[in-house]
Design a protein around this motif. Sequence first.
Motif, PDB file in Angstrom:
ATOM      1  N   GLU A 186       0.824  -1.212   0.000  1.00 54.44           N
ATOM      2  CA  GLU A 186       0.000   0.000   0.000  1.00 54.44           C
ATOM      3  C   GLU A 186       0.858   1.262   0.000  1.00 54.44           C
ATOM      4  N   ASN A 187       2.104   1.171   0.473  1.00 53.68           N
ATOM      5  CA  ASN A 187       2.981   2.337   0.567  1.00 53.68           C
ATOM      6  C   ASN A 187       3.817   2.563  -0.691  1.00 53.68           C
ATOM      7  N   VAL A 188       3.643   1.736  -1.708  1.00 52.83           N
ATOM      8  CA  VAL A 188       4.352   1.924  -2.979  1.00 52.83           C
ATOM      9  C   VAL A 188       3.738   3.128  -3.680  1.00 52.83           C
ATOM     10  N   PRO A 189       4.573   4.020  -4.224  1.00 57.17           N
ATOM     11  CA  PRO A 189       4.031   5.222  -4.891  1.00 57.17           C
ATOM     12  C   PRO A 189       3.087   4.867  -6.043  1.00 57.17           C
TER      13      PRO A 189
ATOM     14  N   LYS B 150       5.266  -8.324  -3.176  1.00 58.56           N
ATOM     15  CA  LYS B 150       6.087  -7.658  -2.160  1.00 58.56           C
ATOM     16  C   LYS B 150       6.797  -6.477  -2.796  1.00 58.56           C
ATOM     17  N   ALA B 151       7.175  -5.531  -1.955  1.00 58.36           N
ATOM     18  CA  ALA B 151       7.934  -4.372  -2.424  1.00 58.36           C
ATOM     19  C   ALA B 151       9.025  -4.054  -1.416  1.00 58.36           C
ATOM     20  N   HIS B 152      10.174  -3.653  -1.941  1.00 55.93           N
ATOM     21  CA  HIS B 152      11.310  -3.264  -1.116  1.00 55.93           C
ATOM     22  C   HIS B 152      11.837  -1.936  -1.654  1.00 55.93           C
ATOM     23  N   VAL B 153      12.438  -1.132  -0.782  1.00 53.22           N
ATOM     24  CA  VAL B 153      12.992   0.156  -1.194  1.00 53.22           C
ATOM     25  C   VAL B 153      14.392   0.290  -0.602  1.00 53.22           C
ATOM     26  N   ASN B 154      15.290   0.970  -1.345  1.00 58.51           N
ATOM     27  CA  ASN B 154      16.628   1.225  -0.818  1.00 58.51           C
ATOM     28  C   ASN B 154      16.778   2.714  -0.521  1.00 58.51           C
TER      29      ASN B 154
ATOM     30  N   TYR C  65      12.889   0.964  -6.084  1.00 60.77           N
ATOM     31  CA  TYR C  65      12.002  -0.075  -5.581  1.00 60.77           C
ATOM     32  C   TYR C  65      12.294  -1.408  -6.259  1.00 60.77           C
ATOM     33  N   LYS C  66      12.314  -2.443  -5.458  1.00 69.28           N
ATOM     34  CA  LYS C  66      12.448  -3.815  -5.947  1.00 69.28           C
ATOM     35  C   LYS C  66      11.070  -4.441  -5.752  1.00 69.28           C
TER      36      LYS C  66
END
Length: 98
Positions: free
Chosen positions: A44-47, A65-69, A74-75
């Motif tokens: 939900e927090n993905v732009p 799933k989403a990951h951020v660095n 975003y991955k």
Amino acid sequence: MKKLILSAAIILGSMTAFATTVPTSNELVQTLSIQEEYVEVQVENVPDAIKTALLAAHPDAVLDKAHVNANKEYKLEVTAAAKKVILFADETGKWIQK
């Protein structure tokens, strides 16, 4: 005649005794891989720009799933056509090749 053959054999034998081998150089190549650290974020927090780009590029894809660095890259772990795929995008929704 025997002396000639014997001396030829001795000369040829002595030549091979002094033969040297050419040294080969073995180079050692080190590979350094730098792994960026990604922190998992909720889907939900993905732009919205990334979600829009994902919907435009892969309409049947489901964002698992989403990951951020630290660079706001975003991955995304996505399931599309029964295959799990990892995609990379920046925060504006542009796709990144990694």
